[in-house]
Write an enzyme that holds these catalytic residues in place. Structure first.
Site, PDB file in Angstrom:
ATOM      1  N   HIS A 103       0.286   3.829   1.843  1.00  0.00           N
ATOM      2  CA  HIS A 103       0.133   4.548   3.114  1.00  0.00           C
ATOM      3  C   HIS A 103       0.941   3.921   4.247  1.00  0.00           C
ATOM      4  CE1 HIS A 103      -3.491   5.520   0.733  1.00  0.00           C
ATOM      5  NE2 HIS A 103      -3.358   6.716   1.291  1.00  0.00           N
TER       6      HIS A 103
ATOM      7  N   ASP B  49       0.856  -1.191   0.000  1.00  0.00           N
ATOM      8  CA  ASP B  49       0.000   0.000   0.000  1.00  0.00           C
ATOM      9  C   ASP B  49       0.889   1.238   0.000  1.00  0.00           C
ATOM     10  OD1 ASP B  49      -3.223   0.392   0.941  1.00  0.00           O
ATOM     11  OD2 ASP B  49      -1.921   2.152   1.117  1.00  0.00           O
TER      12      ASP B  49
ATOM     13  N   SER C  52      -5.391  11.314   2.250  1.00  0.00           N
ATOM     14  CA  SER C  52      -5.868   9.997   2.679  1.00  0.00           C
ATOM     15  C   SER C  52      -5.042   9.419   3.819  1.00  0.00           C
ATOM     16  CB  SER C  52      -5.848   9.026   1.495  1.00  0.00           C
ATOM     17  OG  SER C  52      -4.569   8.977   0.899  1.00  0.00           O
TER      18      SER C  52
END
Length: 366
Positions: A210, A208, A294
């Protein structure tokens, strides 16, 4: 030959239709494929509709037609996933948008992109952040920038392809520019690198773009002293943190490369335990507002809960005004014009900005 075998294996001349059917089966299959393709072609929006501005000669009509055709082909997704897995297993490559690293690590291609105008764009970012600081100061609010380092910078040992050299000093030079402009920007890179050496867990997800709940918590604890120094009288709030059981999580980069194993995550659940709370609907004023991307915005994919980690680290409730999928600039523009700011003037605004967005230009709002 036994009696059983003799009964099972019939001679060809006893079933004259069977070999004829087998002979025609491949041809029937091919005809079926061609037929389905023709139906998909004739029924695709790009074939039936001639949209203004789409030209056959320039190829714009062809692109629209191909897009419509792809969506109509029933085995498109399985075929794309199969090819993606083979491409990953055989060549160690992902589709455009991600790069395959070592030991199951994936990286977004955004962290590799460069352009001639990057230096000017990054300088413009510093200027805009200074303007935001001045705007917030009109209400007496202070600005703290949470500059999130690129995943490629923090986990360079897992890269299969090195990041362009012109990005080597981006994080440090941007922080220096902010500091020289009088803007607080704690060194999250240094604190995350320090925790990484402790080998307590991944700070970013492998599949990912993040950070993990652990990485977000480290960042929150790093920011807290700088915030309380600017605003020592924050309204108190008590929080409890509970570690949830480990679950499997499919990262956003697996959209570009099916094959690597998903991450395992243990969410950190932050819950306010005192009698306060209520935010904008109650009498309590929230003195800290979080604006960003995000990495901060609440949503179905957010398992890192940066706002909760900040609330616990600061001992005060944080108003989360971050937005997903808009980068760092647009959410700040929206916040400056919002009722959140008007109805709940903060003492401190935390602006979360990922390093990979520094070179991205944003159009002015209409």
């Amino acid at each position: 030959m036994t009696e059983v075998a003799q009964d099972t294996v019939k001679r060809k001349d006893e079933h004259p239709a069977a070999p004829r059917l087998l002979r025609w089966l491949p041809a029937a299959f091919l005809l079926g494929v061609v037929g389905l393709g023709a139906v998909a072609t004739l029924g695709s929006p790009g074939f039936r509709e001639r949209v203004a501005g789409q030209d056959v000669l320039t190829g714009t009509w062809q692109l629209a037609w191909e897009k419509g055709l792809d969506a109509k082909v029933p085995w498109r997704d399985p075929s794309v996933n199969l090819w993606g897995r083979l491409n990953y297993r055989l060549f160690g490559e992902a589709r455009e948008g991600a790069l395959v690293g070592k030991e199951g690590w994936l990286f977004t291609s955004e962290e590799y992109q460069t352009a001639e105008g990057d230096e000017a764009e990054i300088a413009a970012k510093v200027k805009y952040i200074s303007e935001v600081q001045e705007e917030l100061a009109k209400d007496g609010a202070k600005l703290v920038v949470a500059l999130i380092p690129a995943k490629t910078r923090l986990y360079a040992e897992f890269l299969s392809v090195p990041v362009p050299r012109q990005q080597a000093d981006t994080y440090a030079s941007f922080r220096v520019a902010l500091t020289q402009a009088g803007i607080a920007a704690p060194d999250l890179l240094a604190s995350l690198q320090g925790e990484k050496q402790e080998d307590a867990g991944d700070l970013f997800f492998r599949t990912d773009t993040h950070w993990t709940p652990y990485g977000a918590a480290i960042a929150a604890r790093t920011l807290a002293p700088a915030i309380t120094e600017l605003a020592p009288d924050l309204p108190p709030a008590e929080y409890a943190m509970q570690i949830k059981p480990a679950t499997e999580r499919t990262g956003d980069l697996l959209r570009y490369v099916p094959g690597p194993a998903p991450d395992q995550v243990r969410e950190l659940d932050y819950t306010r335990t005192d009698e306060g709370g209520g935010g904008l609907l109650g009498e309590e004023t929230l003195a800290v507002t979080l604006v960003g991307t995000s990495y901060s915005a609440e949503g179905k994919d957010n398992v890192w809960h940066f706002a909760g980690a900040l609330s616990q680290a600061l001992g005060t409730e944080v108003l989360n005004a971050a937005q997903e999928g808009k980068g760092p600039i647009v959410p700040m523009r929206d916040y400056l014009k919002s009722e959140d700011r008007q109805n709940n003037p903060p003492q401190v605004v935390i602006w979360e900005i990922p390093e990979r967005f520094l070179r991205v230009a944003y159009k002015e709002s209409p």
